[in-house]
Design an enzyme around this catalytic site. Structure first.
Site, PDB file in Angstrom:
ATOM      1  N   GLY A  13       0.832  -1.193   0.000  1.00 51.24           N
ATOM      2  CA  GLY A  13       0.000   0.000   0.000  1.00 51.24           C
ATOM      3  C   GLY A  13       0.865   1.240   0.000  1.00 51.24           C
ATOM      4  O   GLY A  13       2.016   1.215  -0.423  1.00 51.24           O
ATOM      5  N   CYS A  14       0.312   2.310   0.485  1.00 48.16           N
ATOM      6  CA  CYS A  14       1.014   3.591   0.519  1.00 48.16           C
ATOM      7  C   CYS A  14       2.249   3.503   1.406  1.00 48.16           C
ATOM      8  O   CYS A  14       2.178   3.028   2.545  1.00 48.16           O
ATOM      9  CB  CYS A  14       0.059   4.653   1.054  1.00 48.16           C
ATOM     10  SG  CYS A  14       0.823   6.262   1.242  1.00 48.16           S
TER      11      CYS A  14
END
Length: 180
Positions: A13-14
């Protein structure tokens, strides 16, 4: 500290989320947000977010193996993201948000394979794990404004809505491993 440092590279993810958690782990000496796994030299955040460079947003974690082992680093990694969603973490969608372990050597590859097999067998998820395992070919550090993002912008909406809850969960699950 022993003076010995190992490096692990993960995408889940981020990179702001992963960095915020790993920066608080005892034995972790440095966490750098960046990009790996793509085909463009020295990619920019904008290019990677476009999803066409092949890169994943990743963190490179430097740790002292006498304080925390790679196995425990893997446990934290799998607890702070969903390894069952292909190219997605919550509202972040695209191949740049894929779940991936970029191993640095054969020992890491074998340990990651073993860890993944154990999670497939006994993990808490009902869906299959889609985490990829690839050798690290090249790591590109992200632009300066992405480093220590949460610490610089704790009141920003994404930080409050996504990163803060992830940190709260990590504090609860890994209180014995986190420093504040």
């Amino acid at each position: 500290m022993s003076g010995q440092t190992r490096t692990a590279t993960f995408g889940g993810g981020c990179f702001w989320c992963l960095e915020a958690v790993f920066a608080r782990v005892e034995g972790v000496q440095e966490v750098t947000s960046g990009y790996a796994g793509g085909h463009v030299e020295n990619p920019t955040y904008r290019e990677v977010c476009g999803g066409r460079t092949g890169h994943a947003e990743v963190v490179q974690v430097q740790f002292d193996p006498e304080v925390i082992g790679f196995h425990e680093i893997l446990e934290i990694f799998f607890a702070i993201h969903d390894p069952t969603t292909l190219d997605r973490q919550g509202g972040d969608v695209g191949p740049q948000y894929r779940s991936i372990i970029f191993y640095h050597d054969e020992e890491q590859r074998l340990e990651a394979e073993s860890h993944l097999a154990g999670l497939e067998e006994d993990g808490p998820w009902d869906a299959p794990i889609v985490t990829r395992l690839e050798p690290l070919e090249r790591f590109w550090p992200a632009e300066k404004e992405h480093h220590r993002y949460y610490e610089k912008h704790p009141e920003q909406g994404y930080c409050r809505m996504v990163i803060s809850p992830k940190l709260a969960m990590a504090r609860k699950a890994f209180a014995h491993r986190l420093r504040e």
